[in-house]
Each structure stands twice: as structure tokens, then as C-alpha cells.
Write a protein that holds these residues in place. Structure first.
Motif, PDB file in Angstrom:
ATOM      1  N   LEU A 106      57.981  63.283  39.015  1.00 43.68           N
ATOM      2  CA  LEU A 106      58.507  63.943  40.175  1.00 43.68           C
ATOM      3  C   LEU A 106      57.142  64.175  41.309  1.00 43.68           C
ATOM      4  CD1 LEU A 106      60.538  65.857  41.816  1.00 43.68           C
ATOM      5  CD2 LEU A 106      59.667  67.757  40.719  1.00 43.68           C
ATOM      6  N   ALA A 107      55.925  64.141  40.856  1.00 44.91           N
ATOM      7  CA  ALA A 107      54.882  64.399  41.674  1.00 44.91           C
ATOM      8  C   ALA A 107      54.629  63.106  42.338  1.00 44.91           C
ATOM      9  CB  ALA A 107      53.533  64.745  40.968  1.00 44.91           C
ATOM     10  N   ARG A 108      55.005  61.718  41.554  1.00 46.55           N
ATOM     11  CA  ARG A 108      54.669  60.621  42.173  1.00 46.55           C
ATOM     12  C   ARG A 108      55.657  60.058  43.439  1.00 46.55           C
ATOM     13  NH1 ARG A 108      50.840  59.726  43.301  1.00 46.55           N
ATOM     14  NH2 ARG A 108      51.234  57.463  43.449  1.00 46.55           N
ATOM     15  N   LYS A 109      56.875  60.732  42.872  1.00 46.38           N
ATOM     16  CA  LYS A 109      57.871  60.659  44.025  1.00 46.38           C
ATOM     17  C   LYS A 109      57.627  61.043  45.559  1.00 46.38           C
ATOM     18  CE  LYS A 109      62.044  59.884  41.050  1.00 46.38           C
ATOM     19  NZ  LYS A 109      63.307  60.340  40.787  1.00 46.38           N
ATOM     20  N   ASP A 110      56.682  62.127  45.416  1.00 43.79           N
ATOM     21  CA  ASP A 110      56.371  63.120  46.275  1.00 43.79           C
ATOM     22  C   ASP A 110      55.058  62.481  47.137  1.00 43.79           C
ATOM     23  OD1 ASP A 110      58.799  64.681  46.019  1.00 43.79           O
ATOM     24  OD2 ASP A 110      57.406  66.412  44.914  1.00 43.79           O
ATOM     25  N   GLY A 111      54.419  61.481  46.453  1.00 39.76           N
ATOM     26  CA  GLY A 111      53.279  61.034  46.870  1.00 39.76           C
ATOM     27  C   GLY A 111      51.973  61.752  46.417  1.00 39.76           C
ATOM     28  N   ARG A 112      51.911  62.668  45.341  1.00 47.22           N
ATOM     29  CA  ARG A 112      50.807  63.602  45.222  1.00 47.22           C
ATOM     30  C   ARG A 112      50.212  63.048  43.961  1.00 47.22           C
ATOM     31  NH1 ARG A 112      51.780  68.604  47.691  1.00 47.22           N
ATOM     32  NH2 ARG A 112      49.284  68.665  47.304  1.00 47.22           N
ATOM     33  N   GLN A 113      48.933  63.348  43.988  1.00 51.46           N
ATOM     34  CA  GLN A 113      48.068  62.808  42.848  1.00 51.46           C
ATOM     35  C   GLN A 113      48.358  63.735  41.721  1.00 51.46           C
ATOM     36  OE1 GLN A 113      43.595  63.003  43.407  1.00 51.46           O
ATOM     37  NE2 GLN A 113      43.623  60.884  42.911  1.00 51.46           N
ATOM     38  N   PRO A 170      42.288  63.964  46.806  1.00 55.82           N
ATOM     39  CA  PRO A 170      43.294  64.058  47.493  1.00 55.82           C
ATOM     40  C   PRO A 170      44.082  65.481  46.984  1.00 55.82           C
ATOM     41  CG  PRO A 170      43.611  61.903  47.153  1.00 55.82           C
ATOM     42  CD  PRO A 170      42.192  62.466  46.575  1.00 55.82           C
ATOM     43  N   LYS A 171      44.508  66.176  47.555  1.00 53.03           N
ATOM     44  CA  LYS A 171      45.368  67.507  47.074  1.00 53.03           C
ATOM     45  C   LYS A 171      46.138  67.223  45.853  1.00 53.03           C
ATOM     46  CE  LYS A 171      44.842  71.993  47.310  1.00 53.03           C
ATOM     47  NZ  LYS A 171      43.779  72.656  47.563  1.00 53.03           N
ATOM     48  N   ALA A 172      45.983  67.523  44.499  1.00 56.55           N
ATOM     49  CA  ALA A 172      46.760  67.265  43.383  1.00 56.55           C
ATOM     50  C   ALA A 172      47.822  68.212  43.383  1.00 56.55           C
ATOM     51  CB  ALA A 172      46.040  67.017  42.127  1.00 56.55           C
TER      52      ALA A 172
END
Length: 653
Positions: free
Chosen positions: A347-354, A479-481
Motif C-alpha cells: 500500500l505504501a509503495r502504491k502511494d509512492g512513499r518510502q 523522504p517522508k516515510a
């Protein structure tokens, strides 16, 4: 030779001399040699380096009648400063270490020729503006009427902005020292300070540098060309001309600031306080979470504290989820990545978050076991369980011992082994299997090499999944994780050490601070019933730290008390045990009438044999800020068995 041209020089040979012997020796010279000069002198059958402490002219009538040896050559005049000599004497006395051995840490690796200049960046300096709160913090820090250390509870970026503002106000004539707990934090600190002041004014010192790069930085500090110094604890020994500010980033990181594997076993935080006093400079302690020692100093009025609203390390909306790994095994999921964590990463990777995956140790596993006979391969010199390597062999975590690739079991001859435990390399392999499309980067002692420091930092910034030990939280500028996972909480909490809970809480605090209000921290454990794990979701880290502090005080542990560990080593186990028992008995003779000093019985460490030597340890507990008792010191100097003295140890095992 004319008697009028003779001089007596008091010189410390830069070699480890037994403490029961003299540490300073007198030599003759035909010319005056300034204090702090590096010379070559005869010492026994050898010729060794030495540091000149005094040099006095001998009157003709006072020419010595005895046999004295002459200084052979002068390598560099006034090579180290008076401040360095005084600091070395202080560390030598505090850590009960030979003065010559201590002075060796103050000398660069090469001194015969000036090395070529090594610049890590060419980023031009840029103007910067501080916020109102940051400007107020700078004014408070530089207030000449208050000499107390100053603690700043905020993130590394804000700490560096305030440091830069303070440096701008004190001017170029005063130098600034910025200490980091680990090498991994240097690239971000370098980049930020280069942006503020330019690379030509910044020098970096660390044990990972080449001899040429280290010596070049050392000389730039000595000449005053570099007025901003960045480094690990080794940078404390630089030849500062006029030090105006000392900054310790993430000051609660006891492991990073402690010299634990060689003598002198100093604590860089205590040495920094001494250094600041010697130079009459300001001391700034900074971190996302306040250490227990600093919290105690705050309560006693010895430290001033400033907290920024945006730097509070416990955002109320941050969510902590505890995953019971036993249920994962019941579901036949034998991966070190739980189903909940796997879904959260996707889910985090879908949102482009680290995503950050934190592992307690580097390497592949904790140990291996033979599938046939259940034998655990061990190092023949250290008696430690061997760890597997990617090449198919085993290595010892304490010494250079390695096996051949694909070794056989020493007991049954089997070639099949099963790995136990988790390291960064195993998590990386499993993450690559589950999240093959994501960019990932692993940070540990293997990947974060000195030659690839800047590239490693850039790779860490751009990685979708970042895997590393807890030091990855100190990098800065990430980057903001939105997701941070503690992969093996049990390894953090199961180690038999009184500081285990505090270290784990610091990891949780920094993780919550990094992800902000909308992120999630997932804690994987096989023992979710632990009281600490049950409370971290309901209570703030500061409340839990308070409970840890109260427990420490009832047990007479730091920071309310000071601990000293004396370890006795011998190739014969019975001799190490005998020496420890003898020292313990003699210690108790001197403290039998006082209740302020406590002596433990000899202890067998968790790893009793390292590099062919057996060990037994004795703990001495004294009230806070009390030096090691002089009678006990005299007992140590009289003991012939090899021993090491460790003030404020990071571990009791």
C-alpha cells in the motif's frame, strides 16, 4: 659539543607503557624543542615516536653526570596543541590508560608529507534564514552569562540550522565541532554545512578515511583554514586553534559515542564536556529524544533545555501496530515479513512513499545449526556461534576467522545447515522476493563504505524500500516515510543488558518522529505479551523513559550512579578467574566501611572466550559524578594479569 647548547626534554613515548612504570622520560637535545613537538627517540632497543612536554636549558654548572640518551630527530615542531595534551592527560587519568597510548589517538596516520587535498563536495554556499524560534534558540545558546550545556530536542535538520546560525554569529575566528554518533550520518551533515558555508571551510574526520584524506583535514584544522569540523568521536582529538562551539547530534546514542573495543575506553560525551571546558566554548546536545543522563542533568539544573513544537518525538496520531509472529507460523508463513507488513508495504509503495525496514543486526543471520546433528558451528578462538556468508561459508563476528565455502559439520560431516535469526541481508533477500518491482537499498557495515559514501547516501534517499540497522534513522534528509517496521523486536529486548529497554524506546521514538502523524510503525515480535510492548501503543515514550529511569535508580545503575567494569583476561580460564577473585577481595578490603561503593562478584561474560583469551569481570558502582576510588586504582596497578578498565560501559556482559 658545548655545554651551553644542551637542553633537558621531558618526553612521552607514543607506545603503551605499563601504568606501574614511568610514563615520561628525560632526553637531551642540542637545540630547544617546542612543547607538543613530535620527535623520534630511542626507547629500549627501539626508536619510537614521542611528544615533547617540556624543554629546559641546562646551565653549564648543572650538566648531568649520568648517562642520558639524545633525541634522534624532530619530525614536526609544535605538532599538537597544549589543549590536546591536557585533554589526553585527562582521558588517560579517567580511563586508567597509559599516556603514550592515549596520545597515539591524537596523531594523524601519516605526518611526513602533506597529502593532497580531498574535497567530498563542490556545493557552493547559499544564504539561509532562520525561523523566529531558531533565532531565539541561537541567542539563548550564545548567551555569555550562562555556561551550562544546552539540550535541543528536535530533528537533525533543525539542529544543523541552529548550529549554522550560531557559527555565523561567532564568526570565522572560532571553530565549531559537530559530532555524529555513526559514520552513516556524515554525508547529510556534510551536505547541509557545505550549503551554508562552502566545502573549503569544512573538514571531516573519521576512522574510515584514507591516511592522506585524514591528514589533509587534520592539517586544515590545525592551520585554521577549516573552521567547521564534522566527525565521529575521533574528531574530538583534532588540533583546534580556538573552539567556540561543540555540538553532539543524537547525543543519547551511547553505543556510537562510546569507544568500547580498545583502550582508552572513553565516552565521547564526557570527553566533549571536558573539551568544551578547556576551550571555554559552548556545548550543544541535540537529539530527537532526550537521553536519561541529560534528563537527570536537566532535573538537577545542570543543563538548559529547549523543545520545539514540531520536534516533539511522540506525535499523538502516530499508530503503532504489534504483530505476533507466532500466529504467522501457525498460518504457515515462515517468512521474516508478516502478512500485515507485506500488505502495508504494498500500500505504501502504491502511494509512492518510502518504507524503512529496521533490523537489529547486519549480516545474514544470528547463527546456523547442522540439520543432521543440531550442532552449532563455533569459532575455535572465540567460542562464538559462526554466522553464514553469501559465499556459502561461515565467519566469526568477533575475529577474522572464516571457514572455507560449503564447510562440513565438525561433528557429523553433514553439508546441510539451517540458518537461525535475522540480519539485514536476509531481509533484503526476502524483500526482493516479495516486492521485486520496488527499488531497494541496504545500509549496513558492508554497503556503506568510505569510497561510496555520497553514492550510498543518494541511493538511500531514492530507495523505495530502505533496509538497515537502527542507525538508518540517523541519516537525515530522507523522504517522508509512511511506514517503518521493526523486524525483530525480540533481538532488541532479549539481550542481557540493563540498557536494552532504553535503546529500544529510542528506536521507537525516532521512528515515530520520522513518519509524522499519518504514518505507521509495525513491531514484529514473538513475545507480544512483554509489558513494554503492550505499553508503547498507549503511553508516550517520555513516560516509559521515566519508568526506566526509576528502575535504574532502584538498581543503582546509571545515570544515577556510575559503573566501572574491570575485565581480566588470560589464555588459561582458571588464571582469569583467579585474578578477578583476587582483585575483588582486595577491592572489598578498602570499601568494607563505606556504603557508597559496591563491588560485584566476578562475572562470567556472555561470551567468555574472545580471540583465544578467557575473561572474568568485576563491576564497581559509585555515586554519580564520583571518580574511581584511588585505593582501588592502586590495587589495579599492582595486578600483573592483563586487565582492561571500562568506565561507563555500554554493556555488562
Amino acid at each position: 659539543m658545548s655545554p651551553e647548547s644542551l637542553y633537558f626534554c621531558d618526553i612521552v613515548p607514543v607506545v603503551p607503557i605499563p601504568l606501574r612504570n614511568r610514563q615520561r622520560y628525560s632526553y637531551l637535545s642540542e637545540s630547544v624543542i617546542p612543547r607538543g613537538s613530535l620527535v623520534m627517540v630511542p626507547f629500549g632497543p627501539r626508536t619510537v615516536r614521542g611528544i615533547v612536554l617540556t624543554c629546559e636549558r641546562i646551565a653549564p654548572a648543572e650538566r648531568p653526570s649520568g648517562r642520558f640518551r639524545y633525541v634522534k630527530s624532530i619530525i614536526r615542531e609544535s605538532f599538537i596543541t597544549d589543549g590536546q595534551i591536557v585533554l589526553a592527560e585527562s582521558i588517560s587519568a579517567e580511563c586508567i590508560t597509559p599516556l603514550g597510548k592515549t596520545l597515539g589517538h591524537f596523531l594523524p596516520h601519516t605526518v611526513k608529507e602533506r597529502a593532497k587535498t580531498h574535497m567530498t563536495d563542490t556545493i557552493p554556499s547559499q544564504t539561509f534564514r532562520l525561523t523566529r524560534d531558531e533565532s531565539d534558540a541561537v541567542k539563548t545558546l550564545l548567551d555569555p552569562s550562562d555556561a551550562k550545556p544546552f539540550f535541543l530536542e528536535t530533528d537533525i535538520t533543525t539542529s544543523l540550522r541552529i548550529t549554522s546560525g550560531a557559527k555565523r554569529d561567532i564568526g570565522r575566528r572560532s571553530q565549531v565541532l559537530v559530532l555524529v554518533p555513526e559514520l552513516i550520518a556524515i554525508p547529510f551533515v556534510e551536505r547541509e554545512l557545505h550549503r551554508c558555508f562552502g566545502a573549503e571551510r569544512v573538514a571531516t574526520l573519521s576512522g574510515s578515511q584514507s591516511d592522506g584524506a585524514y591528514f589533509d583535514a587534520w592539517e586544515r584544522i590545525r592551520s585554521g583554514q577549516a573552521d567547521i569540523v564534522i566527525g565521529t568521536r575521533q574528531a574530538l582529538f583534532a588540533p583546534f586553534r580556538k573552539l567556540g562551539l561543540v555540538v553532539l547530534l543524537e547525543e543519547a546514542e551511547a553505543v556510537g559515542y562510546k569507544q568500547w573495543d580498545m583502550s582508552p575506553r572513553y565516552d565521547a560525551r564526557r570527553v566533549a564536556m571536558t573539551l568544551a571546558r578547556l576551550h571555554e566554548s559552548k556545548l550543544l546536545l541535540a537529539g530527537s529524544v532526550e537521553g536519561l543522563d541529560t534528563a537527570l542533568r536537566e532535573r538537577m539544573g545542570e543543563v538548559r533545555v529547549l523543545r520545539f513544537g514540531e520536534g516533539v518525538p511522540d506525535p499523538p496520531a502516530a499508530r503503532i501496530s504489534t504483530v505476533d509472529m507466532r500466529k504467522e507460523r501457525w498460518k504457515k508463513n515462515y517468512s521474516p515479513i508478516s502478512d500485515e507488513l507485506r500488505d502495508a508495504v504494498i500500500l505504501a509503495r502504491k502511494d509512492g512513499r518510502q518504507v524503512l525496514l529496521i533490523v537489529s543486526r547486519g549480516g545474514f543471520d544470528s547463527f546456523s545449526v547442522c540439520v543432521s546433528c543440531k550442532e552449532v558451528p563455533r569459532c575455535p578462538d572465540c567460542d562464538r556461534a559462526l554466522r553464514s556468508t553469501r559465499e556459502g561459508g561461515f565467519r566469526c563476528p568477533s575475529c577474522p576467522y572464516r571457514t572455507v565455502s560449503f564447510p562440513r559439520c565438525a561433528k557429523c560431516g553433514s553439508l546441510e545447515f539451517r540458518t537461525v535469526g535475522t540480519g539485514t541481508e536476509k531481509i533484503e533477500r526476502e524483500a526482493a522476493r516479495l516486492f521485486g518491482g520496488a527499488t531497494m537499498f541496504r545500509i549496513d557495515e558492508k554497503t556503506f563504505r568510505k569510497a561510496d559514501r555520497s553514492k550510498s547516501y543518494e541511493a538511500a534517499q531514492s530507495a523505495g524500500i530502505l533496509i538497515g540497522t537502527p542507525s538508518v534513522l540517523n541519516i537525515g534528509g530522507l523522504p517522508k516515510a509512511s511506514l517503518i517496521a521493526i523486524m525483530d523486536a525480540d533481538n532488541f529486548l532479549s539481550f542481557p543488558d540493563y540498557q536494552a529497554d532504553e535503546r529500544f524506546l529510542r528506536v521507537i521514538s525516532r521512528a515515530k518522529s520520522l513518519i509524522g502523524r499519518d504514518g505507521t510503525v509495525i513491531v514484529q515480535t514473538y513475545r507480544p505479551e512483554r509489558q513494554l510492548l503492550q505499553h508503547i501503543a498507549q503511553q508516550s515514550v517520555s513516560e516509559l523513559m521515566g519508568q526506566v529511569s526509576r528502575d535504574r535508580e532502584s538498581l543503582r545503575y546509571p545515570p544515577n550512579y556510575r559503573l566501572f567494569r574491570i575485565s581480566f583476561r588470560d589464555t588459561i580460564e582458571s588464571e582469569a578467574k583467579r585474578a578477578a577473585e583476587d582483585a575483588c577481595d582486595r577491592f572489598r578490603e578498602f570499601v568494607s566501611e563505606t556504603k557508597t561503593v559496591r563491588i560485584s562478584s566476578p562475572m562470567k561474560p556472555l561470551i567468555p572466550k574472545v580471540r583465544g583469551r578467557y575473561e572474568r569481570s568485576v563491576l564497581v558502582t559509585v555515586p554519580r559524578e564520583t571518580p574511581f576510588p584511588e585505593p582501588l586504582r592502586n590495587v589495579l596497578l599492582d595486578i600483573r594479569t592483563a586487565w582492561t578498565f571500562d568506565p561507563d560501559p555500554i554493556s555488562l556482559t
